[in-house]
Write a protein that holds these residues in place. Structure first.
Motif, PDB file in Angstrom:
ATOM      1  N   LEU A  23      45.131  36.269  28.192  1.00 15.06           N
ATOM      2  CA  LEU A  23      43.868  35.579  28.455  1.00 15.06           C
ATOM      3  C   LEU A  23      43.835  34.922  29.834  1.00 15.06           C
ATOM      4  N   PRO A  24      44.916  34.226  30.287  1.00 17.49           N
ATOM      5  CA  PRO A  24      44.862  33.634  31.641  1.00 17.49           C
ATOM      6  C   PRO A  24      44.666  34.681  32.730  1.00 17.49           C
ATOM      7  N   ALA A  25      45.328  35.845  32.583  1.00 16.05           N
ATOM      8  CA  ALA A  25      45.201  36.897  33.602  1.00 16.05           C
ATOM      9  C   ALA A  25      43.784  37.474  33.608  1.00 16.05           C
ATOM     10  N   LEU A  26      43.240  37.766  32.430  1.00 18.57           N
ATOM     11  CA  LEU A  26      41.892  38.341  32.359  1.00 18.57           C
ATOM     12  C   LEU A  26      40.845  37.340  32.848  1.00 18.57           C
ATOM     13  N   SER A  27      41.027  36.064  32.519  1.00 14.83           N
ATOM     14  CA  SER A  27      40.087  35.032  32.976  1.00 14.83           C
ATOM     15  C   SER A  27      40.138  34.892  34.494  1.00 14.83           C
ATOM     16  N   ALA A  28      41.354  34.908  35.058  1.00 13.62           N
ATOM     17  CA  ALA A  28      41.497  34.797  36.515  1.00 13.62           C
ATOM     18  C   ALA A  28      40.871  36.002  37.214  1.00 13.62           C
ATOM     19  N   ALA A  29      41.051  37.203  36.644  1.00 14.94           N
ATOM     20  CA  ALA A  29      40.464  38.410  37.237  1.00 14.94           C
ATOM     21  C   ALA A  29      38.939  38.344  37.200  1.00 14.94           C
ATOM     22  N   GLU A  30      38.375  37.859  36.094  1.00 13.74           N
ATOM     23  CA  GLU A  30      36.920  37.726  36.002  1.00 13.74           C
ATOM     24  C   GLU A  30      36.406  36.707  37.019  1.00 13.74           C
ATOM     25  N   PHE A  72      47.041  32.277  38.914  1.00 17.67           N
ATOM     26  CA  PHE A  72      47.173  31.979  37.487  1.00 17.67           C
ATOM     27  C   PHE A  72      48.645  31.994  37.115  1.00 17.67           C
ATOM     28  N   GLU A  73      48.938  31.509  35.940  1.00 16.94           N
ATOM     29  CA  GLU A  73      50.325  31.382  35.501  1.00 16.94           C
ATOM     30  C   GLU A  73      50.438  31.835  34.054  1.00 16.94           C
ATOM     31  N   VAL A  74      51.438  32.646  33.778  1.00 20.16           N
ATOM     32  CA  VAL A  74      51.699  33.127  32.425  1.00 20.16           C
ATOM     33  C   VAL A  74      53.209  33.021  32.171  1.00 20.16           C
ATOM     34  N   ASN A  75      53.571  32.321  31.114  1.00 21.86           N
ATOM     35  CA  ASN A  75      54.985  32.168  30.760  1.00 21.86           C
ATOM     36  C   ASN A  75      55.815  31.648  31.937  1.00 21.86           C
ATOM     37  N   ASP A  76      55.280  30.612  32.614  1.00 18.49           N
ATOM     38  CA  ASP A  76      55.950  29.966  33.751  1.00 18.49           C
ATOM     39  C   ASP A  76      56.119  30.894  34.954  1.00 18.49           C
ATOM     40  N   LYS A  77      55.410  32.009  34.968  1.00 22.03           N
ATOM     41  CA  LYS A  77      55.430  32.907  36.125  1.00 22.03           C
ATOM     42  C   LYS A  77      54.096  32.782  36.860  1.00 22.03           C
ATOM     43  N   LYS A  78      54.172  32.676  38.188  1.00 20.85           N
ATOM     44  CA  LYS A  78      52.978  32.482  39.005  1.00 20.85           C
ATOM     45  C   LYS A  78      52.519  33.825  39.581  1.00 20.85           C
ATOM     46  N   TYR A  79      51.215  34.061  39.516  1.00 28.88           N
ATOM     47  CA  TYR A  79      50.623  35.292  40.033  1.00 28.88           C
ATOM     48  C   TYR A  79      49.371  34.955  40.857  1.00 28.88           C
ATOM     49  N   THR A  80      48.974  35.911  41.682  1.00 23.90           N
ATOM     50  CA  THR A  80      47.707  35.832  42.410  1.00 23.90           C
ATOM     51  C   THR A  80      46.954  37.138  42.171  1.00 23.90           C
ATOM     52  N   VAL A  81      45.672  37.024  41.783  1.00 22.64           N
ATOM     53  CA  VAL A  81      44.871  38.206  41.493  1.00 22.64           C
ATOM     54  C   VAL A  81      43.663  38.232  42.423  1.00 22.64           C
ATOM     55  N   MET A  82      43.346  39.411  42.917  1.00 23.31           N
ATOM     56  CA  MET A  82      42.147  39.643  43.730  1.00 23.31           C
ATOM     57  C   MET A  82      41.446  40.869  43.175  1.00 23.31           C
ATOM     58  N   SER A  83      40.223  40.678  42.726  1.00 28.48           N
ATOM     59  CA  SER A  83      39.488  41.763  42.080  1.00 28.48           C
ATOM     60  C   SER A  83      38.696  42.569  43.098  1.00 28.48           C
ATOM     61  N   ALA A  84      38.643  43.873  42.863  1.00 30.40           N
ATOM     62  CA  ALA A  84      37.834  44.782  43.676  1.00 30.40           C
ATOM     63  C   ALA A  84      36.510  44.994  42.960  1.00 30.40           C
ATOM     64  N   VAL A  85      35.419  44.721  43.665  1.00 32.09           N
ATOM     65  CA  VAL A  85      34.096  44.825  43.053  1.00 32.09           C
ATOM     66  C   VAL A  85      33.208  45.703  43.922  1.00 32.09           C
ATOM     67  N   ALA A  86      32.207  46.281  43.284  1.00 34.83           N
ATOM     68  CA  ALA A  86      31.175  47.044  43.986  1.00 34.83           C
ATOM     69  C   ALA A  86      29.847  46.611  43.390  1.00 34.83           C
ATOM     70  N   GLY A  87      29.061  45.873  44.192  1.00 36.13           N
ATOM     71  CA  GLY A  87      27.865  45.271  43.634  1.00 36.13           C
ATOM     72  C   GLY A  87      28.269  44.191  42.656  1.00 36.13           C
ATOM     73  N   GLU A  88      27.872  44.319  41.414  1.00 42.16           N
ATOM     74  CA  GLU A  88      28.283  43.384  40.373  1.00 42.16           C
ATOM     75  C   GLU A  88      29.288  44.021  39.422  1.00 42.16           C
ATOM     76  N   GLN A  89      29.793  45.195  39.760  1.00 44.40           N
ATOM     77  CA  GLN A  89      30.704  45.911  38.873  1.00 44.40           C
ATOM     78  C   GLN A  89      32.152  45.613  39.245  1.00 44.40           C
ATOM     79  N   HIS A  90      32.896  45.180  38.266  1.00 46.75           N
ATOM     80  CA  HIS A  90      34.330  44.899  38.440  1.00 46.75           C
ATOM     81  C   HIS A  90      35.089  46.218  38.256  1.00 46.75           C
TER      82      HIS A  90
END
Length: 655
Positions: free
Chosen positions: A318-325, A336-354
Motif C-alpha cells: 500500500l505505501p508503494a502504490l500510494s506513493a506511485a499514485e 516512501f518506506e516499506v519494512n524500514d527500507k527507503k525508496y524513491t518513486v517517479m511515475s511516468a504519465v501521459a496526459g492523465e494516464q499513469h
C-alpha cells in the motif's frame, strides 16, 4: 648628579652665569626629575651661582620637557594601539582589544564598550574587561540616560566621581542595581563616532570615588577615535569577507550547477540514443542505474514488474502504490518506506494516464532527482512508442488469428506471408491453446500473455470472447514428447498469470501441421477447456490425453453410443430427476468427485448430511448399490463425466 654639582659649587663650582646656564641645559638635556632639579637649584642658589629668575626658568623648561616626553609617550602608545587595532580583522577580536587596551592605558578597574540600537533607542554594553558580574555586562541604557546613555548620544564626554550618589545624573533602577553589584563608583566615557554617526560609547570605571583628569579624558577621546575607526574597518572587512565568502559559495554553486547541467545534457543525449534503439526499456534502466549508482526497477501502476524484472513484494504494498499514485498526480518524485527500507518513486504519465513507475532503492539528492524526473519523461515517450507499436502488432495478430481459425478461410500466399511475420509456418507443427479466465480479468490476462510472448514465435489475441494462443511446438513428434510439451506450455501460462493474481484454466490441442487444420485444433482446445471447467478442474492445464476418460469422450459427445451409455448407467436417475425436479444425478456426480466422502459432498451441494443420506439411499434404490463401488462404479463415473460435459455444453471436437 646633584651631589657632584653641589660639591662643584662648594669646592670649585661654576664661577659665572654662562657656566651655570650651560650645566643647567646639560642636565635638562640628559633628563632630570623635578626633585633632583630642585636639589641642584637650591645648592646653586645658596652658593649664588644662579639667581631666582634663572632657577624659575629652569623649572619651567624642565616641566615642559617632561610634559612633552609624556605626550610623546602617549602618542607612541596611541599609535601602537591604533596600529594593533587596525590590524585585527575580526569584529569580536577588535572589541575585546579596545576595552583591554583602554583599561591598560587609563589604569582603571573596568573598561567597557556599548553599541547603539536606534530602533529601540538604547545603548547596550557589548563587551567588557574587568567586570565580574553578569548584571553589569548586560546593562542597557536609554539614550540620554546616565553616564552611558548621555555619552552614547555623542554630545560630549561625561563622567561622575561617585555615580550612585550623583544626583546630577539620571538613574534607572536596573542599571543602578548592576553598578552597585559590581561595586563601581567613578565612571567616565567618550562617544564613538564613525562616518559622522555615533555608533556607541567607550567607558572606564573604578571601584573608588574620584574625578578623572582632563588628561584621562583627552586620552580616552583619542583612544575612542582610533577605536571607532578600527571597529568600522573590522566591520567593513567582515562584511567584505562575508560577501567574498557568499560570492565564492555562489561561484561554487554555479560551477556545481553548470556541472549538473552538463551531466544532464550528456544524459539527455544518451537517453535520446536509448529511445531510438531497439529494446529501449532495458537500456533505459541500465543507463539510469549507472547515472544514479543504484538499482532501478520498472513497475506497472499495480506494482507488477515490467521489462523482464523480478517481482518485488515491497512494490505491491500500500505505501508503494500510494506513493506511485501521488507521484503520478503531482509529477514529482515521492519517497516512501516499506519494512524500514527507503525508496524513491517517479511515475511516468501521459496526459492523465499513469503508464508505469520508476523505483530507486534509496533516497536521492536533488541532482539525482533531476535525473530521475528526466528519465521518467523519456520513459513516458518510450512506453507510448512501445504501446503504439504493440497496438499495431496486436491488430495484425487479431486479424491473422481470425483468418487462421476460420473454417472457411482461404490459405493463400498472403496469409502465409502474414503468419511468417510472427514465426508461424504452414509446414510447422502448431498447437492452439485456449485460456479461460474470469470476464473482469480477461484484458489484464491478455496484456500479461502478450508481454510473455514478446520476442517468441506465435500470436496471442482475443478470439470469440476468449484468449487464444497459436504457437509452434518443439519435439520429435512422439505422443509422449507432445504430451510433456503441452503440459509444460499450459502450466507456464497458468503460473505466469497466477503471479499476477489471475486464476486461469488452459485447454490445448494436439499439434497439427498446416494452417487448414488450425480451425479443428481450436475447436479441440476449446472443448478441452470447457471439459476442465465442467469437471471442476479450474486452474489446470490439459489436452485431450490429460483429460483421461473425459478426453476419450470428447470425440463421441454426440454419437449414438453416448446416448446409450447415459441411458444404461444413469437412465433411472435422469428419469426421476425429470419427473420430480430433483438433483440425484448431480448428487451422484458430486459424491464421486469428492471420493465418496459424505461431509465434503454435503458441503459442496450446500445441503445437510441427513439430506445427502436420503438422496444416496434413493439413488441406491433406483440404480442399485453397486454404483458406488466395484467394477460398475467405473462405468457410472464415465457416464457421469459424459453427463457433466454435455450439460455444460461441451460438444465434439469437430463441432
Amino acid at each position: 648628579m646633584a651631589t657632584n654639582d653641589v660639591s662643584a659649587v662648594h669646592g670649585g663650582g661654576p664661577s659665572g652665569d654662562a657656566m651655570g646656564a650651560g650645566q643647567i641645559m646639560d642636565m635638562l638635556d640628559r633628563g632630570i626629575s623635578a626633585a633632583e632639579l630642585e636639589t641642584t637649584l637650591s645648592a646653586w642658589l645658596d652658593s649664588g651661582s644662579i639667581d631666582q629668575s634663572s632657577a624659575a626658568a629652569a623649572r619651567r623648561l624642565n616641566a615642559r620637557l617632561w610634559e612633552a616626553s609624556r605626550r610623546e609617550g602617549l602618542l607612541r602608545v596611541l599609535y601602537d594601539t591604533a596600529t594593533d587595532l587596525t590590524g585585527i580583522r575580526d569584529v569580536e577580536a577588535v572589541l575585546k582589544a579596545i576595552v583591554r587596551r583602554t583599561r591598560s592605558l587609563i589604569g582603571s578597574d573596568i573598561a567597557y564598550l556599548s553599541l547603539n540600537n536606534y530602533d529601540t533607542g538604547e545603548s547596550y554594553v557589548r563587551v567588557t574587561d574587568g567586570a565580574t558580574t553578569a548584571l553589569f555586562r548586560n546593562i542597557r541604557m536609554p539614550l540620554g540616560e546616565g553616564v552611558l546613555g548621555a555619552v552614547a548620544t555623542g554630545e560630549a564626554p561625561a563622567q561622575s566621581a561617585d555615580y550612585l550618589l550623583d544626583e546630577s545624573k539620571s538613574h534607572l533602577e536596573s542599571s543602578d542595581t548592576a553598578v552597585a553589584a559590581e561595586g563601581v563608583r567613578a565612571i567616565m566615557g567618550v562617544p564613538l563616532r564613525a562616518e559622522g554617526k555615533v555608533i556607541g560609547a567607550l567607558l572606564v570605571a573604578d571601584r573608588h570615588a574620584h574625578d578623572f583628569s582632563s588628561d584621562d579624558v583627552a586620552l580616552m577621546e583619542s583612544i575612542g577615535t582610533h577605536a571607532a575607526v578600527a571597529l568600522e574597518n573590522a566591520r567593513y572587512f567582515s562584511e567584505m569577507a562575508d560577501a567574498l565568502a557568499r560570492l565564492d559559495q555562489a561561484q561554487q554553486q554555479n560551477l556545481s550547477h553548470m556541472q549538473a547541467l552538463e551531466e544532464l545534457s550528456t544524459l539527455d543525449r544518451r537517453l535520446m540514443e536509448t529511445l531510438a534503439s531497439a529494446g529501449s526499456l532495458p537500456h533505459l534502466l541500465h543507463l539510469l542505474a549507472e547515472s544514479l549508482g543504484s538499482p532501478v526497477f520498472l513497475v506497472s501502476p499495480m506494482g507488477e514488474p515490467l521489462a523482464d524484472g523480478t517481482a518485488h513484494p515491497d512494490f505491491g504494498s500500500l505505501p508503494a502504490l500510494s506513493a506511485a499514485e501521488e507521484s503520478a498526480a503531482k509529477s514529482v518524485a515521492i519517497e516512501f518506506e516499506v519494512n524500514d527500507k527507503k525508496y524513491t518513486v517517479m511515475s511516468a504519465v501521459a496526459g492523465e494516464q499513469h503508464l508505469a513507475s520508476l523505483i530507486v532503492a534509496e533516497q536521492l539528492r536533488p541532482a539525482q532527482l533531476a535525473v530521475l524526473e528526466r528519465s521518467a519523461l523519456v520513459l513516458s515517450v518510450s512506453l507510448l512508442f512501445e504501446r503504439t507499436y504493440q497496438d499495431a502488432q496486436y491488430r495484425l495478430q487479431l486479424e491473422l488469428i481470425d483468418d487462421l481459425l476460420s473454417p472457411r478461410a482461404e490459405h493463400s500466399a498472403a496469409l502465409t506471408r502474414r503468419a511468417g511475420q510472427f514465426g508461424l509456418a504452414n509446414h510447422a507443427r502448431l498447437a492452439v491453446r485456449v485460456v479461460g479466465v474470469a470476464d473482469d480479468q480477461r484484458q489484464r490476462a491478455l496484456s500479461v500473455l502478450r508481454h510473455r510472448s514478446e520476442g517468441s514465435p506465435g500470436i496471442t489475441a482475443l478470439h470469440e470472447s476468449h484468449l487464444c494462443i497459436i504457437e509452434p511446438v518443439d519435439g520429435n513428434g512422439s505422443r509422449q514428447d507432445d504430451a510433456r510439451a503441452s503440459g509444460r506450455a499450459g502450466q507456464s501460462i497458468i503460473d505466469e498469470l497466477r503471479r499476477r493474481r489471475i486464476t486461469a484454466t488452459v485447454g490445448s490441442s494436439e499439434p497439427v501441421t498446416g494452417f487448414a487444420r488450425l480451425s479443428t485444433a481450436h475447436s479441440e482446445a476449446h472443448s478441452v477447456l470447457r471439459a476442465l471447467q465442467a469437471l471442476s478442474r479450474d486452474g489446470e492445464a490439459a489436452d485431450r490425453a490429460a483429460l483421461g476418460t473425459a478426453g476419450m469422450l470428447l470425440g463421441a459427445m454426440d454419437s449414438p453410443f453416448a446416448g446409450q451409455l447415459l441411458s444404461a448407467q444413469l437412465g433411472p436417475l435422469l428419469d426421476y430427476d425429470e419427473r420430480r425436479g430433483t438433483q440425484l444425478v448431480l448428487t451422484a456426480w458430486t459424491f464421486h468427485n469428492n471420493g465418496g466422502a459424505t461431509q465434503e459432498t454435503a458441503d459442496a451441494l450446500h445441503i445437510h448430511s441427513n439430506t445427502l443420506r436420503q438422496r444416496l439411499d434413493r439413488i441406491d434404490a433406483l440404480a442399485g448399490a453397486s454404483w458406488r463401488r466395484g467394477s460398475r462404479s467405473l462405468d457410472v463415473q464415465v457416464a457421469l463425466r459424459l453427463w457433466r460435459m454435455k450439460t455444460a455444453g461441451v460438444g465434439s471436437a469437430g463441432s
